[in-house]
Write a protein that holds these residues in place. Structure first.
Motif, PDB file in Angstrom:
ATOM      1  N   VAL A 193       0.436  -1.380   0.100  1.00 42.49           N
ATOM      2  CA  VAL A 193       0.365  -0.106   0.167  1.00 42.49           C
ATOM      3  C   VAL A 193       0.865   1.254  -0.069  1.00 42.49           C
ATOM      4  CG1 VAL A 193      -1.810   1.396   1.134  1.00 42.49           C
ATOM      5  CG2 VAL A 193      -1.717  -0.755   0.980  1.00 42.49           C
ATOM      6  N   LEU A 194       1.417   1.244   0.860  1.00 44.24           N
ATOM      7  CA  LEU A 194       2.744   2.393   0.619  1.00 44.24           C
ATOM      8  C   LEU A 194       3.484   2.206  -0.453  1.00 44.24           C
ATOM      9  CD1 LEU A 194       1.821   2.827   4.087  1.00 44.24           C
ATOM     10  CD2 LEU A 194       4.545   3.742   4.085  1.00 44.24           C
ATOM     11  N   GLY A 195       3.565   2.312  -1.743  1.00 41.65           N
ATOM     12  CA  GLY A 195       4.473   1.883  -2.639  1.00 41.65           C
ATOM     13  C   GLY A 195       5.001   0.988  -3.446  1.00 41.65           C
ATOM     14  N   LEU A 196       5.224  -0.195  -2.822  1.00 46.89           N
ATOM     15  CA  LEU A 196       4.922  -1.443  -3.754  1.00 46.89           C
ATOM     16  C   LEU A 196       4.143  -1.748  -5.049  1.00 46.89           C
ATOM     17  CD1 LEU A 196       7.608  -3.383  -4.631  1.00 46.89           C
ATOM     18  CD2 LEU A 196       5.966  -4.940  -2.862  1.00 46.89           C
ATOM     19  N   ASN A 197       2.778  -1.215  -4.422  1.00 46.85           N
ATOM     20  CA  ASN A 197       1.614  -0.907  -5.881  1.00 46.85           C
ATOM     21  C   ASN A 197       2.017  -0.692  -6.779  1.00 46.85           C
ATOM     22  OD1 ASN A 197       0.808  -3.770  -4.888  1.00 46.85           O
ATOM     23  ND2 ASN A 197      -0.834  -2.890  -3.401  1.00 46.85           N
ATOM     24  N   ALA A 198       2.259   0.776  -6.521  1.00 49.69           N
ATOM     25  CA  ALA A 198       2.632   1.727  -7.465  1.00 49.69           C
ATOM     26  C   ALA A 198       4.500   1.645  -8.322  1.00 49.69           C
ATOM     27  CB  ALA A 198       2.887   3.269  -6.795  1.00 49.69           C
ATOM     28  N   TYR A 199       4.786   1.025  -7.971  1.00 44.94           N
ATOM     29  CA  TYR A 199       6.548   0.638  -7.625  1.00 44.94           C
ATOM     30  C   TYR A 199       6.185  -0.268  -9.502  1.00 44.94           C
ATOM     31  CZ  TYR A 199      10.679  -2.037  -9.348  1.00 44.94           C
ATOM     32  OH  TYR A 199      11.566  -2.053  -9.488  1.00 44.94           O
ATOM     33  N   ASN A 200       4.841  -1.557  -9.286  1.00 46.25           N
ATOM     34  CA  ASN A 200       4.686  -2.090 -10.388  1.00 46.25           C
ATOM     35  C   ASN A 200       3.647  -1.692 -11.095  1.00 46.25           C
ATOM     36  OD1 ASN A 200       6.310  -3.946  -8.576  1.00 46.25           O
ATOM     37  ND2 ASN A 200       4.364  -4.854  -7.032  1.00 46.25           N
ATOM     38  N   LEU A 201       2.916  -1.426 -10.708  1.00 47.68           N
ATOM     39  CA  LEU A 201       2.056  -0.233 -11.803  1.00 47.68           C
ATOM     40  C   LEU A 201       2.901   0.445 -13.231  1.00 47.68           C
ATOM     41  CD1 LEU A 201      -0.996   0.725 -13.197  1.00 47.68           C
ATOM     42  CD2 LEU A 201      -0.570   1.806 -11.567  1.00 47.68           C
ATOM     43  N   MET A 202       3.863   1.173 -11.966  1.00 44.40           N
ATOM     44  CA  MET A 202       4.406   2.564 -13.208  1.00 44.40           C
ATOM     45  C   MET A 202       5.567   1.512 -14.391  1.00 44.40           C
ATOM     46  SD  MET A 202       5.342   4.882 -10.656  1.00 44.40           S
ATOM     47  CE  MET A 202       6.160   4.632  -8.690  1.00 44.40           C
ATOM     48  N   ARG A 203       5.805   0.307 -13.414  1.00 47.01           N
ATOM     49  CA  ARG A 203       7.272  -0.804 -14.056  1.00 47.01           C
ATOM     50  C   ARG A 203       6.152  -0.938 -15.113  1.00 47.01           C
ATOM     51  NH1 ARG A 203      10.414  -6.048 -11.663  1.00 47.01           N
ATOM     52  NH2 ARG A 203      11.381  -6.343 -14.004  1.00 47.01           N
ATOM     53  N   GLU A 204       5.109  -1.512 -14.967  1.00 47.50           N
ATOM     54  CA  GLU A 204       4.707  -2.318 -15.750  1.00 47.50           C
ATOM     55  C   GLU A 204       3.984  -1.754 -17.676  1.00 47.50           C
ATOM     56  OE1 GLU A 204      -0.113  -4.899 -16.898  1.00 47.50           O
ATOM     57  OE2 GLU A 204       0.711  -3.981 -15.447  1.00 47.50           O
ATOM     58  N   VAL A 205       3.945   0.261 -17.132  1.00 49.74           N
ATOM     59  CA  VAL A 205       2.697   1.010 -18.477  1.00 49.74           C
ATOM     60  C   VAL A 205       4.337   1.853 -18.527  1.00 49.74           C
ATOM     61  CG1 VAL A 205       2.127   3.522 -17.959  1.00 49.74           C
ATOM     62  CG2 VAL A 205       1.030   1.036 -16.829  1.00 49.74           C
ATOM     63  N   TRP A 206       5.046   2.174 -17.877  1.00 50.00           N
ATOM     64  CA  TRP A 206       6.337   2.839 -18.038  1.00 50.00           C
ATOM     65  C   TRP A 206       7.838   2.252 -18.903  1.00 50.00           C
ATOM     66  CZ3 TRP A 206       6.032   6.771 -14.021  1.00 50.00           C
ATOM     67  CH2 TRP A 206       4.721   7.359 -13.483  1.00 50.00           C
TER      68      TRP A 206
END
Length: 388
Positions: A374-387
């Protein structure tokens, strides 16, 4: 590969960041109440889906004439443990009298480039996913730039690519009002994604620009999720099931977003409470509701605020009321935005907010693996996938 498949490579992603995921198993019981230590927290990737560099106590905002941050702003930012945040830029409001909105957006965007360049010892501009990894290795805060209103592209889809080259990696389709793409939270929720809106979504997908559906009306949100070939984000919002404001998202919107592999960021805003007087108790409740609806791999945070502590709460209340009145007068305010609001969680405000939130979630029985997501790893994974 969709994001649900992609998440099976979490260990791989963690290795690239030097993160430690051994603190709690993926199937750990939510009854665990182990507190998050400082040492553990410092190893995490912490992401804010919508933030801003400013000192709420300082009339200058903590930015000096040479674009350098004041010591207070710099120190509080670094003390927060933040790894990456998304900075709003461009022209979010529908009208800038006498100005061309494209030209105004380029000018504001240029100012954020100057700010990042002037503080390059602690900030890194993100132009692609590798810059996030690089910033992490160099102990810098990665800054991604995004728009909160796609009216800035006018009727020219090529502007999406132009802004991408200028560092815009995330584009919110609408703000609170209506634009050429569809309707925001302040207008009819039945307004559809327009024909031009469909073309814009396709172009954003083509350019690997992350689509943000915060501030959108219900129908455009659902239709944009369906139209997009890539996961989307709702970077800063709340759950309408807990606080019935147009700025918050229905369970249907949240489920569709998660099914598409997207990410929902809970904001630290007054709209989390029915009476618009939100505290961290409301914040935790919205995070928990979102996890129940979306699953723990699709929930994050997007404060919509800053990182400095409060020196004089009464003074800040007065300045917040003044800003709120200005937004009400120019039609930018959303339903529930009223005098007396505070645009942060008063009990966990400042550089400690993310660490305190982590432990509030731990006190509720959430295990460390879930909290780290919740604090960041989910966002890291999403940005890695899209960018990536």
């Amino acid at each position: 590969m969709n994001r649900r498949s992609f998440l099976t490579n979490t260990a791989l992603a963690s290795a690239a960041l030097g993160l430690n995921l051994t603190s709690g198993g993926l199937l750990a019981s939510t009854n665990e109440k182990r507190m998050i230590s400082r040492e553990q927290y410092k190893k995490w990737f912490v992401f804010d889906g919508l933030g801003v560099l400013y000192d709420i106590n300082d009339p200058t905002g903590g930015i000096q004439d040479n674009w350098r941050m004041t010591d207070r702003l710099r120190n509080d930012l670094l003390a927060s443990g933040l790894s990456c945040y998304r900075q709003t830029t461009g022209a979010p409001f529908p009208a800038y009298p006498g100005d061309d909105v494209f030209e105004t957006s380029v000018s504001i965007l240029s100012q954020h480039h100057k700010l990042i360049d002037a503080n390059s010892d602690v900030l890194t501009l993100v132009r692609n996913f590798d810059d996030i990894i690089k910033a992490r290795k160099e102990n810098k805060v990665a800054v991604t730039l995004g728009f909160q209103n796609s009216h800035v592209i006018g009727s020219n889809l090529d502007h999406i690519e132009t802004f991408k080259h200028l560092g815009i990696l995330t584009m919110q389709l609408t703000y609170n009002g209506q634009n050429q793409i569809g309707g925001g939270a302040n207008v009819s929720p039945r307004l559809p994604l327009t024909e031009f809106g469909h073309e814009a979504v396709e172009k954003m997908n083509e350019q690997n620009v992350l689509i943000d559906l915060s501030h959108s009306g219900v129908r455009i949100c659902l239709e944009a999720i369906k139209a997009s070939k890539a996961p989307i984000t709702i970077s800063h919002s709340g759950c309408r099931a807990l606080a019935d404001f147009p700025r918050n998202k229905t369970d249907k919107e949240l489920r569709r977003m998660a099914d598409k592999g997207g990410l929902f960021g809970v904001y630290f805003m007054p709209f989390l409470a029915p009476d618009s007087k939100a505290t961290s108790e409301h914040l935790v409740a919205h995070i928990e509701h979102a996890i129940n609806v979306c699953g723990e791999d699709h929930v994050s945070i997007g404060t919509d605020g800053g990182y400095t502590g409060i020196d004089d709460m009464q003074k800040v209340r007065a300045s917040t009321d003044k800003m709120t009145q200005h937004r009400i007068d120019n039609g930018a305010a959303a339903a529930g935005e009223k005098i007396g609001n505070l645009n942060f969680m008063p009990d966990i405000v400042g550089p400690e907010q993310f660490y305190l939130l982590a432990n509030k979630l731990a006190e509720r029985g959430h295990n460390s693996t879930r909290i780290e997501k919740v604090l960041g790893l989910n966002a890291y994974n999403l940005m890695r996938e899209v960018w990536g």
